[in-house]
Design a protein around this motif. Structure first.
Motif, short mmCIF file in Angstrom:
data_model
loop_
_atom_site.label_atom_id
_atom_site.label_comp_id
_atom_site.label_asym_id
_atom_site.label_seq_id
_atom_site.Cartn_x
_atom_site.Cartn_y
_atom_site.Cartn_z
N ALA A 1 34.51 47.48 41.57
CA ALA A 1 35.86 48.05 41.63
C ALA A 1 36.27 48.34 43.07
CB ALA A 1 35.90 49.34 40.79
N GLU A 2 35.33 48.81 43.88
CA GLU A 2 35.64 49.12 45.27
C GLU A 2 36.01 47.86 46.05
OE1 GLU A 2 33.15 53.14 46.35
OE2 GLU A 2 32.03 51.25 46.33
N ARG A 3 35.46 46.71 45.62
CA ARG A 3 35.81 45.45 46.28
C ARG A 3 37.18 44.93 45.83
NH1 ARG A 3 30.36 43.95 44.84
NH2 ARG A 3 31.14 42.44 43.30
N GLY A 4 37.76 45.60 44.83
CA GLY A 4 39.03 45.14 44.31
C GLY A 4 38.90 43.93 43.42
N GLU A 5 37.74 43.76 42.86
CA GLU A 5 37.45 42.57 42.04
C GLU A 5 37.71 42.88 40.57
OE1 GLU A 5 33.40 40.07 41.21
OE2 GLU A 5 33.83 40.69 43.27
N PRO A 6 38.39 41.99 39.86
CA PRO A 6 38.61 42.23 38.43
C PRO A 6 37.29 42.22 37.66
CG PRO A 6 40.06 40.48 39.25
CD PRO A 6 39.05 40.74 40.31
N ILE A 7 37.17 43.16 36.71
CA ILE A 7 36.03 43.21 35.80
C ILE A 7 36.56 42.77 34.44
CG2 ILE A 7 34.21 44.64 34.79
CD1 ILE A 7 34.65 46.58 37.18
N VAL A 8 36.11 41.62 33.97
CA VAL A 8 36.70 40.95 32.82
C VAL A 8 35.91 41.27 31.56
CG1 VAL A 8 37.44 38.74 31.85
CG2 VAL A 8 37.47 39.10 34.33
N PHE A 9 36.62 41.66 30.51
CA PHE A 9 35.99 42.00 29.23
C PHE A 9 36.38 40.96 28.18
CE2 PHE A 9 35.43 45.81 31.51
CZ PHE A 9 34.43 46.55 30.88
N LEU A 10 35.37 40.54 27.42
CA LEU A 10 35.58 39.57 26.35
C LEU A 10 35.78 40.26 25.00
CD1 LEU A 10 32.78 37.06 27.40
CD2 LEU A 10 35.20 37.02 28.02
N GLU A 11 35.29 41.49 24.86
CA GLU A 11 35.37 42.24 23.61
C GLU A 11 36.36 43.39 23.78
OE1 GLU A 11 35.24 43.82 20.04
OE2 GLU A 11 34.21 41.94 20.50
N PRO A 12 37.49 43.40 23.03
CA PRO A 12 38.51 44.43 23.23
C PRO A 12 38.01 45.86 23.04
CG PRO A 12 39.38 42.61 21.93
CD PRO A 12 37.92 42.37 22.06
N SER A 13 37.10 46.09 22.10
CA SER A 13 36.63 47.46 21.87
C SER A 13 35.84 47.97 23.07
CB SER A 13 35.80 47.54 20.59
OG SER A 13 34.65 46.74 20.68
N CYS A 14 35.15 47.07 23.76
CA CYS A 14 34.43 47.47 24.97
C CYS A 14 35.40 47.78 26.10
CB CYS A 14 33.45 46.37 25.39
SG CYS A 14 32.18 46.01 24.16
N LEU A 15 36.45 46.97 26.18
CA LEU A 15 37.47 47.23 27.20
C LEU A 15 38.10 48.60 27.00
CD1 LEU A 15 39.25 46.26 29.55
CD2 LEU A 15 40.76 45.20 27.86
#
Length: 942
Positions: free
Chosen positions: A775-789
Motif C-alpha cells: 500500500a505504501e508503494r501505491g500498488e493496487p492489491i487485487v482481490f479475486l473473492e468479493p467477501s475477502c475484499l
C-alpha cells in the motif's frame, strides 16, 4: 384470577381455533412492540392468520377475554397506530391474495395483506395499477393503506385511498360480517351503526363544513364529511377507510384501478432557498403535473450515508441546493412531454424561480431519481446522535398557495426551540413532512417534543389545514383531535366508536380517547443507552447501541420484488427474518427489556446470511452482519464456542494441513460423522481441497515487467480453486501488468462471520503488517473473492485501533476487486457466443461494485450481458451448508437464480465471482458458473 392465568387461557383458546400461527413467545412480542413511530407497546400476543376464519375466531376469543385487537400491515405506521397492548393480527404473511381482477371494468378484489408493489406487479400485465403510490410501496399492505387512507406522491392527480375503495368485506365487533358498498341513504339507515353515522352527519352538517379543511390531504378523524345530507347515496366503506382499525376488521376489498401512464418525464429543479421552492409550487401546478415532490438540503445531504443513493443524487444535482423539486408529467405520447418540460422551464426562468433544471425522459433514470425521494423517510432518520429527526409533526397539510408562508412560520417555531428540521414530500398538495430534531432520551427533549407538536397544531389550524395529511392520527396526533375538530365533532367521533365497537376491542386509544402523546415512548426521559465493550468500532454512532438505533422501523427490509435485502425475509415472510426485527431484538436485549434475551436474539439472528445487503439497501445503512458477529462473540465468551463455529471460522488453519494431505482431508470432510459434528447438511458436498495450491503454482515465479499489481491469494482461491488465481495472473499480465502474489494471512472473513472476533482482530493486525508495504508503494492489491475484499476494506479497519487502524485504512484504500482493475486494461478479447449472465456476489453489491463487474463483461465484443438481479444465492459462505439452514438456502436460490440458470442455452455462460455462489449453483443445478477471470482467460486472443 391472575393476569398470568388470563394470558394462558387466551393463548390456549387462540391455539385451539386458529389454523395459522399463534405466538406468545418473548421474541415475537418484542418484535411487534414497535412500528415506524416513536412509540413502543408490547402486545400480549401475536396472531398470524392463514384464513378469514382464523380472524373471525381470533375476534371471538378476544371478545370473551375483553382483549384488544390491533391490526398490523407492514408495521410502517409513523403515528403509532400499528401497535397495541392486546393481540396483534398480522395478515401480511398469508392473507395476501389477489382474489379477482376485472380489467374491463377496472377493478380488483384483494385480501388486506397484499403489498402494494406486488399487487401492481400483477396488474401491470393488464396495463393498470392501484393509484395511491406511497414511498413505502415495496412493503406497505393494502389493508394498512386503507386504515391510514394513504395517498402518496401523485395524489394531486389521483387523490387518496378513499377515492379508490369501491367495496369492503368487514368483520364487525359483534362477529357479524357485512359488505360495505355504495347504497341509498335509506338502505344505509337500516343498520343502527350506519344510522348513527348518518344522523351525526346530518345533525352536525354545519360544523362539518366549518371544521373539515377544504384540501386534498385531510385524513384526520372519521370521514363524516362523506355522509352529509346532500348525498343521495353513500359508500359505507368510507367510514372504515382512515379509521385505523378502530371500527372493524377489513377481510377483503374491491378497489378501483387506473391505467398505467403511457409516457412520463421528470424535471428536477434546484433552488437556493426552501421557501422559494415552495413559492414556485403554485406556478408549477398550473402546468398540470402528476407530482411535485420536495427534498430539502438536509435530506439531500443524508444520502452521504448510502453510497448508492449518493451516486444517484450527484447524477441530477448541480451545486448545493437548499431544496429540490421533483416534477413529473404524464402523457399519452412521449412526444408530448418535451414541449411541456420546456414550457415549465421557460415559465420558471421568466419568474426567476430555480437555478438549474435537470430534465429526464429515460425511464430507468427517472426510477433512480424517484428512489432517492422514496428513501427520504429513512434518510431523515440518518442521524448518528441521540437527537434525531423524529416523526411527530411530519403530517400536516395546508393549501399549496399557503404553503410557503405556513412553512416559514413552522420553521420559526422549530428555530425558537433551538433545533432544526428536515423537510420533504408532497409540495403539490401542501403536505410536507417536517421532522424536527429532538433528543427523546432527555426530559427537556420530551418537553420540546410536546411543545412543538402543540404549537404546530395551533399553526396548521390557523392556516385552515389538517394535523393529519397522510400518516394518520394514532398515538401521536390522537390527543389533538378535539382541538382540530372541536368538542361537538369530537364527541360525535366518540359516538361512532361506541356504535361500532361498544366494548372497545378494536385498537383502543387511536383517533379518540388517546393517551397523552408523551406516554409509551420508545425511548423517553431517563432512557439509558448501554455502552458495552465491542470489537468493532462504533464510535461515530456513540457505540453499538447508537448504531442499532439507526433502525427507525421504516421496514425497507420487508421488500420482496427487487434488490437483495433481506434474503431470508423474502422466503420466510416473517418479521423475525427482517433486518428491522433483528435490530429491535438486539436493542431490547441490550437494554434489558426482553426476557431470555440470549435465546431470543439467537433465534432472530439465526437466518441472517450476513450478506450485507442491509448495509447498502437500508436507507440508514444498518449493518446487521456486523451486529451478528458482535453478538456471537459476546455470547460465545459466556457460553463457549461451538465446534462447528470454531472449525468453519478457522478454515484457514485447517487449509494448511489439508494442502499437505488433500486426499485424506477430502475423505475426512466427506465423512458422515464429521458432517454431523459440523452441522453440515447431508445433501451438501464440501469444496474439495487441492494439493496444487495457487501458492505452489506461483512459487519461484518472478514478476514480469509492467504496471506493478499484487494479487491477494485468499484461502478459497489458494486451496479450492487455484485455476482462478492462475487465470487472473494470465489476464492481468496480458493487460500489461507485472503481477505479484502474496498471502500474509487469511483476510479474516470466516472468523468474522462466526463471531471469532478475538481471533479476527489478531489476524487483522498480521494481515495489515503484511500488506502495508504494498500500500505504501501505491500498488493496487487485487482481490479475486468479493467477501475477502469486503473484509479487508470494511471490517479490518473497524477491528483495529490507533496506529494499526490508520494503517488498515491505508491498506483498504489500496484494495481493489479484480473486475474493477481488469475493466481498465487493454485486453484483446474474442467475441463470446451466447448470453453472459452475471450473478454478482452480495458483498460486491454491498460495496457498489456490481456495475464494475458488468462494465468488464461489456468489454467483450458482441456480448449480450444480462444482470440477473437475482438477490442472494442463499449459500452465503457456510450458511447454506448448515443442516438447519439448508431449506431456507435452497428457497432463496429458487426465487430467481436457479430458474435463470436452468433456462440457459448451451452457449450461455453464468459468471459469478463468489465461491459460495458458484458452489450453490452447482449443488442445485449441476451447472458450472465461471469466475470472470476464467471467462476472460478463455477469451483473451492469441
Amino acid at each position: 384470577m391472575s393476569l398470568v392465568q388470563i394470558g394462558n387461557d387466551l393463548e390456549g383458546e387462540l391455539r385451539a381455533v386458529v389454523r395459522g400461527e399463534v405466538r406468545f413467545d418473548t421474541l415475537s412480542r418484542a418484535l411487534y412492540s414497535t412500528d415506524a413511530s416513536v412509540y413502543q407497546i408490547q402486545p400480549r400476543g401475536v396472531v398470524i392468520p392463514k384464513t378469514r376464519e382464523d380472524v373471525i375466531q381470533a375476534l371471538a376469543v378476544c371478545r370473551r377475554h375483553k382483549c384488544p385487537i390491533t391490526m398490523r400491515g407492514a408495521g410502517t405506521s409513523q403515528a403509532g397506530q400499528a401497535i397495541g397492548e392486546g393481540i396483534q393480527i398480522d395478515c401480511s404473511k398469508y392473507l395476501n391474495r389477489l382474489v379477482e381482477v376485472n380489467p374491463e371494468q377496472h377493478w380488483v378484489r384483494v385480501e388486506p395483506g397484499i403489498v402494494l408493489d406486488e399487487l401492481n406487479a400483477h396488474l401491470a400485465h393488464f396495463g393498470m395499477r392501484f393509484a395511491p403510490d406511497i414511498s413505502t410501496a415495496s412493503r406497505a399492505t393494502i389493508g394498512g393503506m386503507m386504515a391510514n387512507n394513504s395517498a402518496g406522491a401523485r395524489s394531486v392527480l389521483y387523490g387518496k385511498t378513499i377515492d379508490h375503495v369501491l367495496e369492503q368485506t368487514v368483520l364487525l365487533a359483534d362477529g357479524s360480517i357485512v359488505e360495505l358498498r355504495e347504497v341509498p341513504r335509506a338502505v344505509a339507515a337500516k343498520d343502527p351503526r350506519f344510522q348513527t353515522v348518518l344522523r351525526l352527519a346530518e345533525t352536525h352538517a354545519a360544523e362539518i363544513d366549518k371544521r373539515y379543511p377544504k384540501i386534498v390531504r385531510r385524513v384526520a378523524g372519521y370521514n363524516l364529511d362523506e355522509f352529509i345530507p346532500s348525498r343521495d347515496s353513500v359508500n359505507l366503506a368510507k367510514i372504515m377507510v382512515g379509521s385505523e382499525g378502530t371500527l372493524g376488521i377489513v377481510l377483503e376489498a374491491k378497489l378501483r384501478l387506473v391505467p398505467l401512464p403511457k409516457a412520463k418525464a421528470v424535471m428536477v429543479i434546484m433552488f437556493a432557498d426552501l421557501l422559494e421552492a415552495l413559492g414556485a409550487t403554485p406556478v408549477i401546478l398550473t402546468h398540470k403535473p402528476s407530482a411535485v415532490e420536495i427534498m430539502d438540503k438536509s435530506i439531500l445531504d443524508f444520502t452521504a450515508q448510502n453510497a448508492n443513493l449518493d451516486k444517484i443524487k450527484h447524477s441530477f444535482q448541480k451545486g448545493d441546493p437548499a431544496a429540490t423539486l421533483c416534477v413529473e408529467f404524464y402523457a399519452d405520447m412521449a412526444a408530448d412531454l418535451p414541449p411541456r418540460l420546456a414550457a415549465l422551464e421557460a415559465d420558471l426562468r421568466v419568474r426567476g424561480l430555480g437555478y438549474h433544471y435537470h430534465l429526464e425522459t429515460d425511464l430507468a433514470a427517472q426510477a433512480k431519481i424517484w428512489s432517492v425521494r422514496e428513501a427520504a423517510l429513512g434518510l431523515a432518520t440518518a442521524m448518528k446522535t441521540d437527537a434525531k429527526s423524529f416523526s411527530f409533526v411530519e403530517d400536516t397539510a395546508v393549501a399549496p398557495e399557503k404553503l410557503a408562508r405556513y412553512i416559514d412560520r413552522f420553521m420559526r417555531i422549530v428555530r425558537e426551540h433551538g433545533t432544526t428540521a428536515a423537510v420533504y414530500a408532497h409540495a403539490s398538495v401542501g403536505c410536507l413532512h417536517v421532522r424536527p430534531v429532538v433528543n427523546l432520551k432527555t426530559a427537556a427533549g420530551v418537553r420540546m417534543f410536546e411543545a412543538i407538536a402543540s404549537e404546530v397544531a395551533d399553526l396548521v389550524l390557523e392556516f385552515g389545514g389538517t394535523i393529519s395529511g397522510e400518516h394518520g392520527d394514532g398515538l401521536v396526533r390522537g390527543p389533538f383531535m378535539e382541538r382540530m375538530f372541536g368538542t361537538l365533532l369530537y364527541n360525535a367521533f366518540r359516538e361512532i366508536k361506541q356504535a361500532f365497537d361498544p366494548e372497545g376491542i378494536f385498537n383502543p386509544g387511536k383517533i379518540v380517547d388517546s393517551p397523552p402523546m408523551t406516554e409509551n415512548l420508545r425511548f423517553g426521559a431517563g432512557y439509558q443507552t448501554p455502552k458495552p465493550y465491542t470489537w468493532f468500532d462504533y464510535s461515530e454512532y456513540g457505540g453499538m447501541s447508537g448504531a442499532l438505533e439507526m433502525c427507525s422501523g421504516v421496514g425497507a427490509c420487508r421488500k420482496k420484488l427487487a434488490g437483495t435485502m433481506c434474503p431470508s425475509y423474502m422466503v420466510a415472510k416473517d418479521e423475525t427474518a427482517t433486518t428491522r426485527g433483528r435490530a429491535n431484538a438486539l436493542r431490547l436485549a441490550m437494554t434489558g427489556q426482553m426476557d431470555d434475551s440470549d435465546r431470543a436474539v439467537l433465534e432472530a439472528l439465526d437466518l441472517c446470511l450476513e450478506c450485507r445487503a442491509c448495509k447498502a439497501e437500508c436507507p440508514t445503512g444498518v449493518d446487521m452482519a456486523r451486529f451478528k458477529s458482535e453478538f456471537l462473540a459476546d455470547y460465545y465468551s459466556r457460553a463457549g464456542v461451538p465446534v462447528e463455529a470454531r472449525a468453519l471460522g478457522g478454515i484457514a488453519h485447517a487449509a494448511k494441513w489439508a494442502a499437505r494431505f488433500p486426499g485424506i482431508a477430502n475423505a475426512v470432510s466427506s465423512n458422515r460423522l464429521v458432517k454431523h459434528l459440523l452441522h453440515i447438511h447431508p445433501k451438501r458436498q464440501l469444496p474439495q481441497w487441492r494439493g496444487d495450491t495457487f501458492e505452489k503454482q506461483m512459487a519461484g515465479r518472478s514478476r514480469p515487467a509492467g504496471k506493478p499489481v499484487t494479487i491477494f491469494n485468499d484461502t478459497f482461491t489458494n486451496h479450492y480453486d487455484p485455476e482462478i488465481g492462475v487465470a487472473a495472473v494470465d489476464v492481468l499480465e496480458r493487460g500489461g501488468c507485472g503481477v505479484n502474489v502474496i498471502r500474509p494471512s487469511c483476510c479474516g472473513r470466516p472468523a468474522i462471520s462466526k463471531g471469532l472476533l478475538r481471533q479476527a482482530r489478531a489476524g487483522a493486525a498480521k494481515l495489515v503488517a503484511g500488506l502495508m508495504p504494498i500500500a505504501e508503494r501505491g500498488e493496487p492489491i487485487v482481490f479475486l473473492e468479493p467477501s475477502c475484499l469486503s473484509a479487508v476494506k470494511e471490517d479490518v479497519p473497524s477491528l483495529l485501533r490507533g496506529g494499526d487502524k490508520a494503517q488498515a485504512e491505508q491498506v483498504a484504500r489500496a484494495c481493489i476487486g479484480f473486475e474493477e482493475l481488469a475493466s481498465t486494461l487493454d485486453l484483446p478479447l474474442r467475441p463470446a457466443n451466447g448470453k453472459i449472465l452475471l450473478h454478482a456476489h452480495c458483498h460486491q453489491k454491498s460495496m457498489g461494485l456490481q456495475a464494475k463487474a458488468a462494465a468488464l463483461l461489456r468489454r467483450i465484443p458482441g456480448a449480450n450481458i444480462i444482470d440477473l438481479d437475482a438477490g442472494c444465492c442463499g449459500m452465503a459462505g457456510s450458511f447454506g451448508y448448515s443442516k438447519d439452514h439448508y431449506d431456507v438456502s435452497v428457497a432463496i436460490a429458487n426465487r430467481r437464480l436457479v430458474p435463470a440458470v436452468e433456462s440457459m442455452l448451451t452457449d450461455d455462460v453464468l459468471v459469478a465471482a463468489g465461491t459460495s455462489c458458484r458452489h450453490q449453483v452447482y449443488d442445485l443445478t449441476q451447472k458450472h458458473a465461471l469466475h470472470p477471470a476464467i471467462l476472460l482467460q478463455k477469451l483473451v486472443a492469441g
